[in-house]
Write an enzyme that holds these catalytic residues in place. Sequence first.
Site, PDB file in Angstrom:
ATOM      1  N   HIS A 163     -10.283  -2.745   7.613  1.00  0.00           N
ATOM      2  CA  HIS A 163     -11.041  -3.693   6.799  1.00  0.00           C
ATOM      3  C   HIS A 163     -11.431  -4.950   7.561  1.00  0.00           C
ATOM      4  O   HIS A 163     -12.390  -5.637   7.188  1.00  0.00           O
ATOM      5  CB  HIS A 163     -10.221  -4.095   5.568  1.00  0.00           C
ATOM      6  CG  HIS A 163     -10.051  -3.000   4.575  1.00  0.00           C
ATOM      7  ND1 HIS A 163     -11.097  -2.416   3.911  1.00  0.00           N
ATOM      8  CD2 HIS A 163      -8.925  -2.362   4.128  1.00  0.00           C
ATOM      9  CE1 HIS A 163     -10.649  -1.476   3.091  1.00  0.00           C
ATOM     10  NE2 HIS A 163      -9.336  -1.427   3.213  1.00  0.00           N
ATOM     11  N   ASP A 208       0.835  -1.203   0.000  1.00  0.00           N
ATOM     12  CA  ASP A 208       0.000   0.000   0.000  1.00  0.00           C
ATOM     13  C   ASP A 208       0.870   1.254   0.000  1.00  0.00           C
ATOM     14  O   ASP A 208       0.792   2.084   0.896  1.00  0.00           O
ATOM     15  CB  ASP A 208      -0.942  -0.022   1.206  1.00  0.00           C
ATOM     16  CG  ASP A 208      -1.778  -1.298   1.255  1.00  0.00           C
ATOM     17  OD1 ASP A 208      -2.935  -1.258   0.836  1.00  0.00           O
ATOM     18  OD2 ASP A 208      -1.242  -2.339   1.702  1.00  0.00           O
ATOM     19  N   ASP A 256      -1.612  -3.026  -3.827  1.00  0.00           N
ATOM     20  CA  ASP A 256      -1.943  -1.607  -3.875  1.00  0.00           C
ATOM     21  C   ASP A 256      -0.645  -0.846  -4.113  1.00  0.00           C
ATOM     22  O   ASP A 256      -0.195  -0.025  -3.311  1.00  0.00           O
ATOM     23  CB  ASP A 256      -2.654  -1.144  -2.613  1.00  0.00           C
ATOM     24  CG  ASP A 256      -4.159  -1.436  -2.684  1.00  0.00           C
ATOM     25  OD1 ASP A 256      -4.614  -2.025  -3.676  1.00  0.00           O
ATOM     26  OD2 ASP A 256      -4.876  -1.066  -1.735  1.00  0.00           O
ATOM     27  N   HIS A 259      -3.381  -4.308   2.514  1.00  0.00           N
ATOM     28  CA  HIS A 259      -4.790  -3.911   2.504  1.00  0.00           C
ATOM     29  C   HIS A 259      -5.136  -3.012   3.678  1.00  0.00           C
ATOM     30  O   HIS A 259      -5.602  -1.889   3.468  1.00  0.00           O
ATOM     31  CB  HIS A 259      -5.699  -5.137   2.444  1.00  0.00           C
ATOM     32  CG  HIS A 259      -7.103  -4.831   2.020  1.00  0.00           C
ATOM     33  ND1 HIS A 259      -7.392  -3.992   0.963  1.00  0.00           N
ATOM     34  CD2 HIS A 259      -8.315  -5.256   2.506  1.00  0.00           C
ATOM     35  CE1 HIS A 259      -8.703  -3.917   0.800  1.00  0.00           C
ATOM     36  NE2 HIS A 259      -9.280  -4.681   1.722  1.00  0.00           N
ATOM     37  N   ASP A 260      -4.983  -3.475   4.906  1.00  0.00           N
ATOM     38  CA  ASP A 260      -5.122  -2.570   6.040  1.00  0.00           C
ATOM     39  C   ASP A 260      -3.829  -1.774   6.172  1.00  0.00           C
ATOM     40  O   ASP A 260      -2.731  -2.350   6.185  1.00  0.00           O
ATOM     41  CB  ASP A 260      -5.418  -3.341   7.328  1.00  0.00           C
ATOM     42  CG  ASP A 260      -6.907  -3.504   7.570  1.00  0.00           C
ATOM     43  OD1 ASP A 260      -7.686  -2.727   6.994  1.00  0.00           O
ATOM     44  OD2 ASP A 260      -7.300  -4.392   8.344  1.00  0.00           O
ATOM     45  N   HIS A 261      -3.967  -0.451   6.296  1.00  0.00           N
ATOM     46  CA  HIS A 261      -2.800   0.444   6.285  1.00  0.00           C
ATOM     47  C   HIS A 261      -2.193   0.516   7.679  1.00  0.00           C
ATOM     48  O   HIS A 261      -2.276   1.531   8.379  1.00  0.00           O
ATOM     49  CB  HIS A 261      -3.205   1.825   5.783  1.00  0.00           C
ATOM     50  CG  HIS A 261      -3.637   1.831   4.359  1.00  0.00           C
ATOM     51  ND1 HIS A 261      -3.830   2.993   3.629  1.00  0.00           N
ATOM     52  CD2 HIS A 261      -3.895   0.814   3.497  1.00  0.00           C
ATOM     53  CE1 HIS A 261      -4.198   2.687   2.396  1.00  0.00           C
ATOM     54  NE2 HIS A 261      -4.251   1.367   2.300  1.00  0.00           N
ATOM     55  N   ASN A 269      -6.550  -4.331  -4.670  1.00  0.00           N
ATOM     56  CA  ASN A 269      -7.814  -3.867  -5.238  1.00  0.00           C
ATOM     57  C   ASN A 269      -7.672  -2.511  -5.925  1.00  0.00           C
ATOM     58  O   ASN A 269      -8.305  -2.258  -6.958  1.00  0.00           O
ATOM     59  CB  ASN A 269      -8.901  -3.826  -4.162  1.00  0.00           C
ATOM     60  CG  ASN A 269      -8.517  -2.995  -2.953  1.00  0.00           C
ATOM     61  OD1 ASN A 269      -7.559  -3.329  -2.252  1.00  0.00           O
ATOM     62  ND2 ASN A 269      -9.248  -1.931  -2.687  1.00  0.00           N
ATOM     63  N   TYR A 302      -1.413   4.272  -6.261  1.00  0.00           N
ATOM     64  CA  TYR A 302      -2.665   4.946  -5.861  1.00  0.00           C
ATOM     65  C   TYR A 302      -2.967   6.107  -6.789  1.00  0.00           C
ATOM     66  O   TYR A 302      -2.074   6.682  -7.391  1.00  0.00           O
ATOM     67  CB  TYR A 302      -2.525   5.467  -4.422  1.00  0.00           C
ATOM     68  CG  TYR A 302      -2.699   4.394  -3.388  1.00  0.00           C
ATOM     69  CD1 TYR A 302      -3.973   4.012  -2.986  1.00  0.00           C
ATOM     70  CD2 TYR A 302      -1.610   3.749  -2.849  1.00  0.00           C
ATOM     71  CE1 TYR A 302      -4.144   3.003  -2.043  1.00  0.00           C
ATOM     72  CE2 TYR A 302      -1.773   2.735  -1.906  1.00  0.00           C
ATOM     73  CZ  TYR A 302      -3.043   2.376  -1.501  1.00  0.00           C
ATOM     74  OH  TYR A 302      -3.213   1.377  -0.570  1.00  0.00           O
ATOM     75  N   HIS A 347      -2.851  -9.807  -1.101  1.00  0.00           N
ATOM     76  CA  HIS A 347      -3.097  -8.422  -0.711  1.00  0.00           C
ATOM     77  C   HIS A 347      -4.057  -8.327   0.470  1.00  0.00           C
ATOM     78  O   HIS A 347      -3.819  -7.579   1.422  1.00  0.00           O
ATOM     79  CB  HIS A 347      -3.673  -7.617  -1.882  1.00  0.00           C
ATOM     80  CG  HIS A 347      -4.043  -6.214  -1.496  1.00  0.00           C
ATOM     81  ND1 HIS A 347      -3.095  -5.287  -1.095  1.00  0.00           N
ATOM     82  CD2 HIS A 347      -5.245  -5.583  -1.408  1.00  0.00           C
ATOM     83  CE1 HIS A 347      -3.697  -4.143  -0.792  1.00  0.00           C
ATOM     84  NE2 HIS A 347      -5.000  -4.304  -0.968  1.00  0.00           N
TER      85      HIS A 347
END
Length: 326
Positions: free
Chosen positions: A218, A44, A77, A244-246, A115, A80, A209
């Site tokens: 999430h 991410d 990710d 996925h979770d930052h 995603n 962005y 991810h």
Amino acid sequence: MSISFLLTLFITSSLSSLSAYAQLLRFSHSSKHDASLSFLMLGDWGRRGAFNQSQVAFQMGKVGERLDIDFVVSTGDNFYDNGLISEHDNAFAESFTKIYTAESLQKQWYSVLGNHDYRGDAEAQLSPVLREMDSRWLCLRSFIVDSELVDIFFVDTTPFVEKYFTEPQKHKYDWGGIGPQKPDVGNVIKDLELAPKESRAQWRGVVGHHTIRSVGHHGDTQELVEKLLPILQANNIDFYMNGHDHCLEHISDTESPIQFLTSGAGSKAWSGDLQQMNRRGLNFFYDGQGFMSVQLTQTHATIEFYDVFGNVLHTLASSKQPHSFM
């Protein structure tokens, strides 16, 4: 075989028709002479240096040099907010090549899609054109990295998630290059049921991810809990590693030895976004920017989480006796 030779073989074939090991392409990456292996992991991240991405990259360079890393893993990710426009998008250079400039990071990068990557031209990130621009880059949907010491199974988890198909909201997802959702996911599941059974590696990790277990924004990805987790539990997987979770986090599975490791703090983090689930297995959670390192030998695994200043926030130490195969 060298990475470059395997890439040449891959480029001459169709991106959708992978060579047979199960149905997953396998990349060999040798361990060091002392039979150890080390790598960094982040997710991410791709924001043209913003949200402390450049500072995280700087600390990665320092840790990478100290550990003499063998490669880097990206948990998705990568760019962005909406992936790449095309294989010629300058975001690739501005968010990757010009950011991760330390000498220690000039190693192979193994990446999966997230995603947000599917909201752009997903196939652009898989293109050999990017590898010509920066030879470090290797992003595929699902594949295996084999160092003999560890087998790492990379899984494209985005097609597992139903809401991206049924409730995309304002987003448009690029499903080109994959088949209908259910058969595509079914094929990935079959591959993951077969490939670990053939593994003779001392350690086994899976990279995707999306979260399986998380206390972050999430939370759990239910489709992975139902379809992927039982396969991991049945095949003696040591680590499931995701973004996925930052945040950075470490959760132990309450039903098996699997450790869930989230490294999704490569740039923008979500301060204070903490849920009440999975508290029984929670070992560590940090809602700032950072990354993770993995060091492996035949008998020991050491995993460390770092913040944007290079401080070690949490360490997971694991050991096992060498496997004996008949």
